[in-house]
Design an enzyme around this catalytic site. Structure first.
Site, PDB file in Angstrom:
ATOM      1  N   SER A  64       0.832  -1.209   0.000  1.00  0.00           N
ATOM      2  CA  SER A  64       0.000   0.000   0.000  1.00  0.00           C
ATOM      3  C   SER A  64       0.863   1.255   0.000  1.00  0.00           C
ATOM      4  O   SER A  64       2.007   1.253   0.472  1.00  0.00           O
ATOM      5  CB  SER A  64      -0.898   0.035   1.241  1.00  0.00           C
ATOM      6  OG  SER A  64      -1.750  -1.078   1.277  1.00  0.00           O
TER       7      SER A  64
HETATM    8  N1  SAH Z   1      -0.869  -4.784   4.011  1.00  0.00           N
HETATM    9  C1  SAH Z   1      -0.211  -5.077   2.758  1.00  0.00           C
HETATM   10  C2  SAH Z   1      -1.082  -4.673   1.590  1.00  0.00           C
HETATM   11  C3  SAH Z   1      -1.112  -5.754   0.564  1.00  0.00           C
HETATM   12  S1  SAH Z   1      -2.339  -5.609  -0.717  1.00  0.00           S
HETATM   13  C4  SAH Z   1       1.145  -4.424   2.696  1.00  0.00           C
HETATM   14  O1  SAH Z   1       1.442  -3.565   3.542  1.00  0.00           O
HETATM   15  O2  SAH Z   1       1.953  -4.789   1.844  1.00  0.00           O
HETATM   16  C5  SAH Z   1      -3.655  -6.613  -0.093  1.00  0.00           C
HETATM   17  C6  SAH Z   1      -3.322  -8.020   0.291  1.00  0.00           C
HETATM   18  O3  SAH Z   1      -4.552  -8.673   0.638  1.00  0.00           O
HETATM   19  C7  SAH Z   1      -2.716  -8.872  -0.822  1.00  0.00           C
HETATM   20  O4  SAH Z   1      -1.524  -9.443  -0.374  1.00  0.00           O
HETATM   21  C8  SAH Z   1      -3.776  -9.944  -1.108  1.00  0.00           C
HETATM   22  O5  SAH Z   1      -3.249 -11.190  -1.503  1.00  0.00           O
HETATM   23  C9  SAH Z   1      -4.485 -10.017   0.237  1.00  0.00           C
HETATM   24  N2  SAH Z   1      -5.851 -10.574   0.175  1.00  0.00           N
HETATM   25  C10 SAH Z   1      -6.752 -10.445  -0.810  1.00  0.00           C
HETATM   26  N3  SAH Z   1      -7.893 -11.089  -0.493  1.00  0.00           N
HETATM   27  C11 SAH Z   1      -7.695 -11.647   0.731  1.00  0.00           C
HETATM   28  C12 SAH Z   1      -8.504 -12.445   1.598  1.00  0.00           C
HETATM   29  N4  SAH Z   1      -9.747 -12.807   1.262  1.00  0.00           N
HETATM   30  N5  SAH Z   1      -7.980 -12.826   2.789  1.00  0.00           N
HETATM   31  C13 SAH Z   1      -6.703 -12.466   3.148  1.00  0.00           C
HETATM   32  N6  SAH Z   1      -5.899 -11.711   2.368  1.00  0.00           N
HETATM   33  C14 SAH Z   1      -6.380 -11.313   1.166  1.00  0.00           C
END
Ligand code: SAH
Length: 213
Positions: A64
């Site tokens: 993010s």
């Molecule tokens: N907090 C992360 C943001 C990653 S983007 C950071 O700081 O890097 C969002 C993340 O949510 C992705 O890695 C994606 O694979 C995950 N995601 C998507 N759907 C999900 C679900 N149903 N349960 C858990 N994680 C999920």
């Protein structure tokens, strides 16, 4: 895995940018000022690590934007020792911010590749979550509930009921809600069946994925 003076300087500039954009919480700014974000990013993007932008982290996902991380972290009003559930571990950057804020972090990721990579990487650079879980965030984490707060770091088409149910009374859920764009939404649990809802502006996240595993 180096953190140089140049990185520290760039990080301070990033913190200044976040202050200019309205982030006020000193603990959150301090965490972002201390965490080597360049280590969370593919090496080809090293030079961009301290710009206020999202970047690819593999498996079609992104780390993010720092402003978004700061905005969500501020809304959580983290107190040391808080038990926090994160949905979407991704690169682990947001997890690291919560660890630095003194939270006991439980974080769920549903992409196996990212789960494995981040589970190895985070402790290696000194950020130790209580538990990293490979699973489906729509369900929350019933066996560890209730939580002081829950943060969702992917765009949710709707608010999953288990997440509201797994909050303590007084607890906070921060979740971007919407399909293409999302509205950052804060729910505060006022009583067993009573929730206060605040809508706090538009953001753009990768989607919270359903029906996989
Ligand atoms: N907090 C992360 C943001 C990653 S983007 C950071 O700081 O890097 C969002 C993340 O949510 C992705 O890695 C994606 O694979 C995950 N995601 C998507 N759907 C999900 C679900 N149903 N349960 C858990 N994680 C999920």
């Amino acid at each position: 895995m180096k953190d140089t003076f140049r990185h520290k300087g760039l990080r301070q500039q990033l913190v200044n940018t976040l202050v200019d954009k309205g982030i006020k919480n000193q603990a959150v700014l301090g965490a972002i000022g201390s965490i080597p974000r360049h280590l969370f990013i593919d090496s080809s993007f090293l030079d961009h690590a301290y710009q206020d932008k999202a970047f690819p982290i593999g498996a079609n996902q992104t780390i993010s934007q720092p402003y978004t991380v700061a905005f969500q972290s501020e809304l959580l009003e983290v107190k040391s020792g808080d038990k926090i559930l994160e949905i979407g571990t991704g690169s682990g950057y947001q997890t690291a911010v919560l660890c630095v804020l003194g939270a006991h972090v439980y974080s769920i990721e549903r992409q196996l590749e990212l789960f494995k990579k981040t589970s190895q990487f985070l402790p290696k650079i000194g950020y130790v979550a209580k538990r990293l879980i490979f699973g489906d965030g729509y369900k929350g984490l019933k066996e560890e509930a209730p939580f002081d707060s829950i943060i969702v770091t992917a765009g949710a088409p709707f608010v999953p009921k288990p997440l509201l149910a797994q909050l303590k009374v007084g607890g906070r859920l921060v979740i971007p809600v919407g399909d293409e764009d999302q509205i950052m939404t804060l729910y505060i649990r006022k009583g067993p069946k009573e929730f206060e809802k605040h809508e706090l502006g538009n953001f753009k996240f990768v989607p919270l994925l359903e029906n996989k595993n």
